[in-house]
Structures are given as C-alpha cells and as structure tokens.
Write a protein that holds these residues in place. Sequence first.
Motif, PDB file in Angstrom:
ATOM      1  N   HIS A 170      12.311   3.674   3.782  1.00  0.00           N
ATOM      2  CA  HIS A 170      11.491   4.277   2.704  1.00  0.00           C
ATOM      3  C   HIS A 170      11.858   5.518   1.859  1.00  0.00           C
ATOM      4  O   HIS A 170      12.241   6.366   2.264  1.00  0.00           O
ATOM      5  N   LEU A 171      11.455   5.416   0.404  1.00  0.00           N
ATOM      6  CA  LEU A 171      11.892   6.533  -0.487  1.00  0.00           C
ATOM      7  C   LEU A 171      10.489   6.980  -0.913  1.00  0.00           C
ATOM      8  O   LEU A 171       9.828   6.205  -1.587  1.00  0.00           O
ATOM      9  N   VAL A 172      10.328   8.001  -0.514  1.00  0.00           N
ATOM     10  CA  VAL A 172       8.744   8.671  -0.728  1.00  0.00           C
ATOM     11  C   VAL A 172       8.749   9.903  -1.668  1.00  0.00           C
ATOM     12  O   VAL A 172       9.146  10.904  -1.123  1.00  0.00           O
ATOM     13  N   PRO A 173       8.523   9.640  -3.022  1.00  0.00           N
ATOM     14  CA  PRO A 173       8.372  10.843  -3.729  1.00  0.00           C
ATOM     15  C   PRO A 173       7.543  11.839  -3.502  1.00  0.00           C
ATOM     16  O   PRO A 173       6.370  11.521  -3.017  1.00  0.00           O
ATOM     17  N   ARG A 174       7.520  13.079  -3.407  1.00  0.00           N
ATOM     18  CA  ARG A 174       6.464  14.167  -2.923  1.00  0.00           C
ATOM     19  C   ARG A 174       6.297  15.222  -3.966  1.00  0.00           C
ATOM     20  O   ARG A 174       7.094  15.514  -4.876  1.00  0.00           O
ATOM     21  N   TRP A 175       5.159  15.457  -3.980  1.00  0.00           N
ATOM     22  CA  TRP A 175       4.454  16.457  -4.915  1.00  0.00           C
ATOM     23  C   TRP A 175       3.718  17.393  -4.016  1.00  0.00           C
ATOM     24  O   TRP A 175       3.039  17.181  -3.042  1.00  0.00           O
TER      25      TRP A 175
ATOM     26  N   GLY B 192       0.703  14.617   3.366  1.00  0.00           N
ATOM     27  CA  GLY B 192       0.645  15.515   4.566  1.00  0.00           C
ATOM     28  C   GLY B 192       2.108  15.696   5.093  1.00  0.00           C
ATOM     29  O   GLY B 192       3.021  15.140   4.831  1.00  0.00           O
ATOM     30  N   PRO B 193       2.254  16.748   5.873  1.00  0.00           N
ATOM     31  CA  PRO B 193       3.534  17.093   6.639  1.00  0.00           C
ATOM     32  C   PRO B 193       3.923  16.045   7.507  1.00  0.00           C
ATOM     33  O   PRO B 193       3.001  15.058   8.127  1.00  0.00           O
TER      34      PRO B 193
ATOM     35  N   GLU C 290       8.836  16.477  -7.175  1.00  0.00           N
ATOM     36  CA  GLU C 290       8.992  17.687  -6.638  1.00  0.00           C
ATOM     37  C   GLU C 290       9.789  17.857  -5.313  1.00  0.00           C
ATOM     38  O   GLU C 290      10.637  18.649  -5.167  1.00  0.00           O
ATOM     39  N   GLY C 291       9.861  16.448  -4.661  1.00  0.00           N
ATOM     40  CA  GLY C 291      10.674  16.413  -3.408  1.00  0.00           C
ATOM     41  C   GLY C 291      10.878  14.816  -3.029  1.00  0.00           C
ATOM     42  O   GLY C 291      10.437  14.130  -3.805  1.00  0.00           O
ATOM     43  N   LEU C 292      11.252  14.482  -1.916  1.00  0.00           N
ATOM     44  CA  LEU C 292      11.584  13.261  -1.632  1.00  0.00           C
ATOM     45  C   LEU C 292      11.858  13.034  -0.254  1.00  0.00           C
ATOM     46  O   LEU C 292      12.516  13.797   0.347  1.00  0.00           O
ATOM     47  N   ASN C 293      10.967  12.288   0.541  1.00  0.00           N
ATOM     48  CA  ASN C 293      11.318  11.780   1.807  1.00  0.00           C
ATOM     49  C   ASN C 293      11.869  10.693   1.850  1.00  0.00           C
ATOM     50  O   ASN C 293      11.765   9.767   1.321  1.00  0.00           O
TER      51      ASN C 293
ATOM     52  N   ASP D 123       0.979  -1.048   0.094  1.00  0.00           N
ATOM     53  CA  ASP D 123      -0.202  -0.039  -0.135  1.00  0.00           C
ATOM     54  C   ASP D 123       0.940   1.420  -0.207  1.00  0.00           C
ATOM     55  O   ASP D 123       1.145   1.822   1.066  1.00  0.00           O
ATOM     56  N   PRO D 124       1.592   1.735  -1.363  1.00  0.00           N
ATOM     57  CA  PRO D 124       2.108   2.882  -1.226  1.00  0.00           C
ATOM     58  C   PRO D 124       1.627   4.104  -0.837  1.00  0.00           C
ATOM     59  O   PRO D 124       0.430   4.079  -0.941  1.00  0.00           O
ATOM     60  N   ALA D 125       2.447   5.039   0.078  1.00  0.00           N
ATOM     61  CA  ALA D 125       1.895   6.178   0.103  1.00  0.00           C
ATOM     62  C   ALA D 125       1.557   7.042  -0.955  1.00  0.00           C
ATOM     63  O   ALA D 125       0.552   7.842  -1.204  1.00  0.00           O
TER      64      ALA D 125
END
Length: 149
Positions: free
Chosen positions: A106-111, A117-118, A84-87, A37-39
């Motif tokens: 976890h490598l979570v791409p962010r937009w 969320g934060p 646009e970012g990565l956690n 279940d990917p974020a």
Amino acid sequence: MVMTPADCPFCEIVQREDPDAREVYRDEHVVAFFPTDPAVLGHTMVVPRKHVADIWELDEMTAERLARATVRLARAIREAVHPEGLNVIQSNGEAATQTVFHLHVHLVPRWDGDGMGPIWPEETNYSEGQKDHALRAVREACRSLSSDV
C-alpha cells in the motif's frame, strides 16, 4: 488462509478480468491500482503479477521488481497529489490485517489531519530483558539464514 490464483481478486485484476479495477500502472512484472475503498485519495496498491501469498513466499527477483515499481509509483503519487508524507505498508498474515493473500504494498499519501490517524501505538511497555531476548533471537536467525532467499 490459502488463496489460489483462481480465487484471488488481485489475480483477477492482473489478468484484466475485473472491469471495475482502477489501474494506474502495469509492466511485465507488477500492476498498480487504487483499492475499492481507499484510505485517502491517491492510495495505490502495488502487486506482483505472479501470485505470491506473502513476504515469506517472495523470491529475490520478484522482490527486486516490486521494490523498483514501488519507488517509481511513490514518485508518481508525490507528483500527482502532492502529499505531505507517505506510508508504505505491507502486511503479512491475518494477525497483521492481511485480508487478500496475494502480496501487496500500500502506498498511502498522507496529510496533516487526514482520516488515517497514527499507525503506531503511542507507547509500549516492554522490559529491557524482553527487548534483549528478541534482539538475540532475531540476530541468531539472521546468522542461520542462507543468502539465497
């Protein structure tokens, strides 16, 4: 929680015994795959092939190999899904939301506006004395550590 390789779902993926695993990368030291279940799309998990419960059990050589693979996969994610970012998230212990006790990153791409969320509280209310006490305690612990982690 103690988890052995025999009951570890990530060891099952490492051993290629999970037919549903969405593996994206494998080398002699690590395996990377999409969580069930990917974020967000592109969310990738990187695990050492060696069963290590958490960061406190991690040896330097495994840490180095895991770090190299994590950087390589972060670049691949950037190229593939153009975030646009990565956690980069690595949790240890139940209090930190670790649910599978096989170390994983976890490598979570962010937009902007994605469903994640934060990840930090908006504010904290620690006194300067509390911050100074924590600083002294961690500095002292650093001084007492041996160099061979």
